[in-house]
Enzyme design. Structure first.
Site, PDB file in Angstrom:
ATOM      1  N   ASN A 111      -1.515   4.589  -2.791  1.00 48.62           N
ATOM      2  CA  ASN A 111      -1.317   3.263  -3.384  1.00 48.62           C
ATOM      3  C   ASN A 111      -0.702   3.367  -4.773  1.00 48.62           C
ATOM      4  O   ASN A 111      -0.884   4.346  -5.476  1.00 48.62           O
ATOM      5  CB  ASN A 111      -2.650   2.513  -3.458  1.00 48.62           C
ATOM      6  CG  ASN A 111      -3.262   2.325  -2.083  1.00 48.62           C
ATOM      7  OD1 ASN A 111      -2.558   2.463  -1.083  1.00 48.62           O
ATOM      8  ND2 ASN A 111      -4.540   2.031  -2.024  1.00 48.62           N
ATOM      9  N   VAL A 112      -0.006   2.312  -5.131  1.00 49.89           N
ATOM     10  CA  VAL A 112       0.714   2.313  -6.411  1.00 49.89           C
ATOM     11  C   VAL A 112       0.123   1.262  -7.352  1.00 49.89           C
ATOM     12  O   VAL A 112       0.716   0.907  -8.352  1.00 49.89           O
ATOM     13  CB  VAL A 112       2.225   2.029  -6.178  1.00 49.89           C
ATOM     14  CG1 VAL A 112       2.869   3.144  -5.348  1.00 49.89           C
ATOM     15  CG2 VAL A 112       2.448   0.668  -5.491  1.00 49.89           C
ATOM     16  N   HIS A 128       2.399   8.353  -4.392  1.00 49.41           N
ATOM     17  CA  HIS A 128       3.591   7.514  -4.231  1.00 49.41           C
ATOM     18  C   HIS A 128       3.995   6.787  -5.510  1.00 49.41           C
ATOM     19  O   HIS A 128       4.732   5.807  -5.455  1.00 49.41           O
ATOM     20  CB  HIS A 128       3.378   6.508  -3.089  1.00 49.41           C
ATOM     21  CG  HIS A 128       3.326   7.155  -1.734  1.00 49.41           C
ATOM     22  ND1 HIS A 128       2.883   6.515  -0.601  1.00 49.41           N
ATOM     23  CD2 HIS A 128       3.662   8.402  -1.342  1.00 49.41           C
ATOM     24  CE1 HIS A 128       2.947   7.348   0.432  1.00 49.41           C
ATOM     25  NE2 HIS A 128       3.417   8.491   0.007  1.00 49.41           N
ATOM     26  N   CYS A 139      18.627   9.945 -14.120  1.00 49.41           N
ATOM     27  CA  CYS A 139      18.073  11.186 -14.696  1.00 49.41           C
ATOM     28  C   CYS A 139      16.571  11.306 -14.453  1.00 49.41           C
ATOM     29  O   CYS A 139      15.986  12.358 -14.695  1.00 49.41           O
ATOM     30  CB  CYS A 139      18.383  11.268 -16.188  1.00 49.41           C
ATOM     31  SG  CYS A 139      17.436  10.108 -17.205  1.00 49.41           S
ATOM     32  N   CYS A 158      21.227   7.155 -20.401  1.00 46.62           N
ATOM     33  CA  CYS A 158      22.229   7.958 -19.679  1.00 46.62           C
ATOM     34  C   CYS A 158      23.154   7.078 -18.834  1.00 46.62           C
ATOM     35  O   CYS A 158      24.092   7.566 -18.214  1.00 46.62           O
ATOM     36  CB  CYS A 158      21.537   8.984 -18.776  1.00 46.62           C
ATOM     37  SG  CYS A 158      20.933   8.297 -17.232  1.00 46.62           S
ATOM     38  N   THR A 196      -6.073   4.090   5.599  1.00 47.27           N
ATOM     39  CA  THR A 196      -4.675   4.515   5.740  1.00 47.27           C
ATOM     40  C   THR A 196      -4.306   4.600   7.215  1.00 47.27           C
ATOM     41  O   THR A 196      -5.104   5.068   8.036  1.00 47.27           O
ATOM     42  CB  THR A 196      -4.394   5.859   5.027  1.00 47.27           C
ATOM     43  OG1 THR A 196      -3.056   6.265   5.341  1.00 47.27           O
ATOM     44  CG2 THR A 196      -5.367   6.954   5.401  1.00 47.27           C
ATOM     45  N   ALA A 239     -13.522  -0.948   4.499  1.00 48.35           N
ATOM     46  CA  ALA A 239     -13.973   0.075   3.540  1.00 48.35           C
ATOM     47  C   ALA A 239     -14.940  -0.515   2.515  1.00 48.35           C
ATOM     48  O   ALA A 239     -15.917   0.130   2.133  1.00 48.35           O
ATOM     49  CB  ALA A 239     -12.767   0.694   2.842  1.00 48.35           C
TER      50      ALA A 239
END
Ligand SMILES: NC(=O)c1ccc[n+]([C@@H]2O[C@H](COP(=O)([O-])OP(=O)(O)OC[C@H]3O[C@@H](n4cnc5c(N)ncnc54)[C@H](O)[C@@H]3O)[C@@H](O)[C@H]2O)c1
Ligand SMILES: [Zn+2]
Length: 255
Positions: A111-112, A128, A139, A158, A196, A239
């Site tokens: 998870n993010v 992730h 870059c 850049c 998951t 869960a």
């Protein structure tokens, strides 16, 4: 493999070989989008999940970003706003309790959303990436997220474009993180696979790797997954419901 459904929740731990474990047991928690579902954050692949409404190739791939960066940035800004309003749920909070009981433990998440850290979990490996960071598309340099201009296309020094610091379809995971994940998995004695779908590789290999390396594996998911036939214990439940109950059983048996 033993399968338990919520009706047996009162005796969730009945099959667990508690005598094998102590406070020094190494524990690894592996989590996916399902652990954040009860915080109100939609999952990806389940029925009604994000990918049934949006085209992942347009929103979560390098090609989609090159084709229409504005659409991708808008979508991520919308997801960040939704995540900011969400709170960690009892599953995240149980992990914090488990980590007090088993001091040698770590969390590997796909998870993010930062909810593990916000719940007080420690040693969290974000396989992730994290939606609250940006990095240069060229870059790779990390860049602070400018919340006032979060939907504006911005550039790195850049010349590259800034993008969410998450792993997209068709992209590879950072080698160092992946190696660390396999190390934590191979070395643990209890491995939890939580929410998951176990379908996105290479992360999906971790539960199988844990089993092969002798860990006692516990999977909690509202639906069966490709791992369900291999795990020592499969708990078909949310869960946020099963994990707090399981914690009580571990606490009573191990502390
Ligand atoms: N940038 C992106 O948007 C992007 C792109 C590509 C891949 N990915 C990654 O792909 C991964 C997909 O795998 P995943 O497994 O995390 O998500 P998933 O959506 O594939 O699976 C979610 C799982 O959670 C289960 N579930 C739902 N509610 C639950 C609950 N309350 N309790 C327990 N289980 C519950 C579902 O049955 C399902 O198996 C994501 O983690 C994501 O990082 C993301
Ligand atoms: Zn750059």
């Amino acid at each position: 493999m033993i399968e338990l459904t919520p009706i047996f929740n009162a005796m969730l731990g009945a099959e667990i070989p508690f005598e094998k474990f102590s406070k020094d047991t190494r524990v690894t928690f592996f989590t996916g989008a399902g652990i954040s579902a009860e915080s109100g954050i939609p999952t990806f692949r389940s029925t009604g999940g994000l990918w049934s409404k949006y085209d992942p190739v347009k929103l979560a791939s390098p090609e989609g970003f090159n084709e229409n960066p504005q659409l991708v940035l808008d979508w991520y800004a919308w997801r960040r706003d939704a995540i900011r309003l969400a709170d960690p749920n009892p599953a995240h909070l149980s992990i914090t309790k488990f980590q007090k009981l088993f001091h040698d433990s770590a969390v590997i998440t796909q998870n993010v959303d930062s909810l593990h850290s916000r719940a007080g979990n420690n040693s969290v490996l974000e396989l992730h990436g994290n939606i609250f960071r940006e990095r240069c598309n060229n870059c790779g340099e990390e860049n602070g997220l400018n919340s006032d201009e979060r939907t504006k296309i911005r550039y790195c020094h850049c010349g590259g474009m800034l993008r969410p610091d998450v792993v997209w379809f068709g992209e590879t995971l950072e080698n160092q993180k992946l190696e660390q994940a396999f190390e934590l998995t191979g070395a643990c004695q209890i491995f939890f696979s939580l929410g998951t779908s176990t379908q996105v590789y290479p992360a999906a290999q971790l539960p199988f790797y844990a089993k092969e390396h002798g860990a006692y594996t516990i999977e909690i998911n509202t639906e069966r997954t490709p791992f369900s036939n291999h795990t020592d214990l499969f708990i078909k439940d949310a869960a946020g419901h099963a994990l707090p109950n399981l914690y009580e059983e571990f606490y009573a048996a191990v502390s």
